[in-house]
Scaffold this motif. Sequence first.
Motif, PDB file in Angstrom:
ATOM      1  N   MET A   1      59.248  49.022 -11.146  1.00  0.00           N
ATOM      2  CA  MET A   1      59.737  47.875 -11.883  1.00  0.00           C
ATOM      3  C   MET A   1      60.484  46.927 -10.957  1.00  0.00           C
ATOM      4  SD  MET A   1      59.044  47.867 -15.088  1.00  0.00           S
ATOM      5  CE  MET A   1      57.841  49.024 -15.629  1.00  0.00           C
ATOM      6  N   ILE A   2      60.426  45.670 -11.309  1.00  0.00           N
ATOM      7  CA  ILE A   2      61.236  44.669 -10.623  1.00  0.00           C
ATOM      8  C   ILE A   2      62.089  43.955 -11.662  1.00  0.00           C
ATOM      9  CG2 ILE A   2      59.500  44.356  -8.811  1.00  0.00           C
ATOM     10  CD1 ILE A   2      59.032  41.533 -10.082  1.00  0.00           C
ATOM     11  N   TYR A   3      63.196  43.389 -11.200  1.00  0.00           N
ATOM     12  CA  TYR A   3      64.097  42.660 -12.088  1.00  0.00           C
ATOM     13  C   TYR A   3      64.379  41.298 -11.483  1.00  0.00           C
ATOM     14  CZ  TYR A   3      64.614  47.073 -14.416  1.00  0.00           C
ATOM     15  OH  TYR A   3      64.341  48.230 -15.109  1.00  0.00           O
ATOM     16  N   LEU A   4      64.300  40.270 -12.338  1.00  0.00           N
ATOM     17  CA  LEU A   4      64.534  38.891 -11.924  1.00  0.00           C
ATOM     18  C   LEU A   4      65.685  38.315 -12.726  1.00  0.00           C
ATOM     19  CD1 LEU A   4      60.852  37.583 -12.152  1.00  0.00           C
ATOM     20  CD2 LEU A   4      61.944  38.721 -10.222  1.00  0.00           C
ATOM     21  N   GLY A   5      66.479  37.484 -12.093  1.00  0.00           N
ATOM     22  CA  GLY A   5      67.497  36.712 -12.781  1.00  0.00           C
ATOM     23  C   GLY A   5      67.030  35.282 -12.876  1.00  0.00           C
ATOM     24  N   ILE A   6      67.161  34.698 -14.046  1.00  0.00           N
ATOM     25  CA  ILE A   6      66.802  33.296 -14.255  1.00  0.00           C
ATOM     26  C   ILE A   6      68.032  32.596 -14.799  1.00  0.00           C
ATOM     27  CG2 ILE A   6      65.306  31.655 -15.451  1.00  0.00           C
ATOM     28  CD1 ILE A   6      63.304  33.963 -15.826  1.00  0.00           C
ATOM     29  N   GLY A   7      68.358  31.451 -14.216  1.00  0.00           N
ATOM     30  CA  GLY A   7      69.513  30.699 -14.678  1.00  0.00           C
ATOM     31  C   GLY A   7      69.257  29.202 -14.647  1.00  0.00           C
ATOM     32  N   SER A   8      70.060  28.483 -15.427  1.00  0.00           N
ATOM     33  CA  SER A   8      69.988  27.019 -15.477  1.00  0.00           C
ATOM     34  C   SER A   8      71.357  26.482 -15.846  1.00  0.00           C
ATOM     35  CB  SER A   8      68.962  26.583 -16.532  1.00  0.00           C
ATOM     36  OG  SER A   8      68.942  25.171 -16.665  1.00  0.00           O
ATOM     37  N   ASN A   9      71.773  25.405 -15.155  1.00  0.00           N
ATOM     38  CA  ASN A   9      73.022  24.754 -15.566  1.00  0.00           C
ATOM     39  C   ASN A   9      72.887  23.233 -15.628  1.00  0.00           C
ATOM     40  OD1 ASN A   9      73.175  24.318 -12.761  1.00  0.00           O
ATOM     41  ND2 ASN A   9      75.381  24.644 -12.693  1.00  0.00           N
ATOM     42  N   LEU A  10      71.657  22.755 -15.771  1.00  0.00           N
ATOM     43  CA  LEU A  10      71.411  21.324 -15.981  1.00  0.00           C
ATOM     44  C   LEU A  10      70.385  21.130 -17.090  1.00  0.00           C
ATOM     45  CD1 LEU A  10      71.054  19.801 -12.384  1.00  0.00           C
ATOM     46  CD2 LEU A  10      72.972  19.538 -13.959  1.00  0.00           C
ATOM     47  N   GLY A  11      70.536  20.045 -17.834  1.00  0.00           N
ATOM     48  CA  GLY A  11      69.562  19.725 -18.874  1.00  0.00           C
ATOM     49  C   GLY A  11      69.623  20.693 -20.035  1.00  0.00           C
TER      50      GLY A  11
END
Length: 104
Positions: A1-11
Amino acid sequence: MIYLGIGSNLGNKIDNIERTKSLLSLNGINITKTSGYYETLSWPDPSKPKFINIVIQSNTNFSPKKLLKIFKIIEQKLGRIRSLRNAPRTCDIDLISYRNKILS
Protein backbone atom coordinates in the motif's frame (compact mmCIF):
# COMPACT_ATOMS: atom_id res chain seq x y z
CA MET A 1 0.00 0.00 0.00
CA ILE A 2 0.96 3.59 -0.52
CA TYR A 3 -0.39 6.68 1.22
CA LEU A 4 -0.73 10.15 -0.27
CA GLY A 5 -1.49 13.47 1.37
CA ILE A 6 -3.53 15.97 -0.61
CA GLY A 7 -3.97 19.55 0.52
CA SER A 8 -5.23 22.91 -0.71
CA ASN A 9 -5.25 26.39 0.80
CA LEU A 10 -6.38 28.51 -2.16
CA GLY A 11 -9.70 28.77 -3.97
CA ASN A 12 -12.43 26.20 -3.41
CA LYS A 13 -10.28 23.87 -1.32
CA ILE A 14 -12.66 20.90 -1.19
CA ASP A 15 -13.35 21.11 -4.93
CA ASN A 16 -9.58 21.25 -5.57
CA ILE A 17 -9.11 18.08 -3.51
CA GLU A 18 -11.97 16.27 -5.25
CA ARG A 19 -10.58 17.26 -8.66
CA THR A 20 -7.17 15.99 -7.55
CA LYS A 21 -8.66 12.64 -6.55
CA SER A 22 -10.41 12.39 -9.91
CA LEU A 23 -7.22 13.17 -11.83
CA LEU A 24 -5.25 10.64 -9.78
CA SER A 25 -7.83 7.99 -10.74
CA LEU A 26 -7.75 9.02 -14.41
CA ASN A 27 -3.95 8.61 -14.30
CA GLY A 28 -4.17 5.01 -13.08
CA ILE A 29 -3.79 5.61 -9.35
CA ASN A 30 -6.50 3.46 -7.79
CA ILE A 31 -7.85 4.97 -4.56
CA THR A 32 -8.80 2.26 -2.07
CA LYS A 33 -9.55 4.41 1.00
CA THR A 34 -9.92 8.10 1.78
CA SER A 35 -9.81 9.91 5.12
CA GLY A 36 -12.21 12.64 6.08
CA TYR A 37 -11.27 16.27 5.52
CA TYR A 38 -9.26 18.03 8.17
CA GLU A 39 -8.14 21.62 8.53
CA THR A 40 -4.61 22.67 9.46
CA LEU A 41 -2.79 25.95 9.87
CA SER A 42 -0.29 26.95 7.20
CA TRP A 43 3.28 26.23 8.13
CA PRO A 44 5.64 27.94 8.79
CA ASP A 45 3.45 31.05 8.56
CA PRO A 46 0.07 30.45 10.25
CA SER A 47 -1.17 33.86 9.07
CA LYS A 48 -1.51 32.43 5.53
CA PRO A 49 -4.75 30.64 4.53
CA LYS A 50 -5.53 27.39 6.37
CA PHE A 51 -5.25 24.08 4.54
CA ILE A 52 -7.91 21.48 3.99
CA ASN A 53 -6.23 18.06 3.82
CA ILE A 54 -7.00 14.38 3.26
CA VAL A 55 -4.99 11.18 3.17
CA ILE A 56 -5.66 8.52 0.59
CA GLN A 57 -4.57 4.90 0.34
CA SER A 58 -3.75 3.29 -3.00
CA ASN A 59 -2.54 -0.06 -4.24
CA THR A 60 -0.90 1.29 -7.41
CA ASN A 61 2.21 -0.41 -8.76
CA PHE A 62 3.73 2.80 -10.13
CA SER A 63 7.27 3.55 -8.95
CA PRO A 64 7.83 6.50 -6.61
CA LYS A 65 9.50 8.41 -9.47
CA LYS A 66 6.49 7.84 -11.77
CA LEU A 67 4.10 8.90 -8.98
CA LEU A 68 5.97 12.15 -8.35
CA LYS A 69 5.91 12.93 -12.08
CA ILE A 70 2.12 12.40 -12.15
CA PHE A 71 1.72 14.55 -9.00
CA LYS A 72 3.56 17.50 -10.58
CA ILE A 73 1.45 17.31 -13.75
CA ILE A 74 -1.79 17.25 -11.72
CA GLU A 75 -0.66 20.11 -9.45
CA GLN A 76 0.17 22.19 -12.51
CA LYS A 77 -3.14 21.33 -14.20
CA LEU A 78 -4.99 22.55 -11.09
CA GLY A 79 -3.17 25.89 -11.15
CA ARG A 80 -0.32 25.39 -8.69
CA ILE A 81 2.40 27.95 -9.30
CA ARG A 82 5.74 27.09 -7.75
CA SER A 83 7.08 30.40 -6.51
CA LEU A 84 8.24 30.88 -2.95
CA ARG A 85 8.79 27.87 -0.69
CA ASN A 86 5.64 27.14 1.40
CA ALA A 87 3.58 29.65 -0.61
CA PRO A 88 -0.22 29.12 -0.66
CA ARG A 89 -1.36 26.69 -3.36
CA THR A 90 -4.43 25.24 -5.02
CA CYS A 91 -3.11 21.69 -4.84
CA ASP A 92 -0.33 19.87 -3.02
CA ILE A 93 0.19 16.11 -3.36
CA ASP A 94 2.71 14.38 -1.12
CA LEU A 95 3.89 10.79 -1.08
CA ILE A 96 3.63 9.94 2.63
CA SER A 97 4.44 6.24 2.58
CA TYR A 98 5.51 3.87 -0.20
CA ARG A 99 5.22 0.26 0.92
CA ASN A 100 6.94 1.11 4.23
CA LYS A 101 10.22 1.89 2.41
CA ILE A 102 12.53 4.80 3.17
CA LEU A 103 13.25 6.67 -0.06
CA SER A 104 15.65 9.52 -0.68
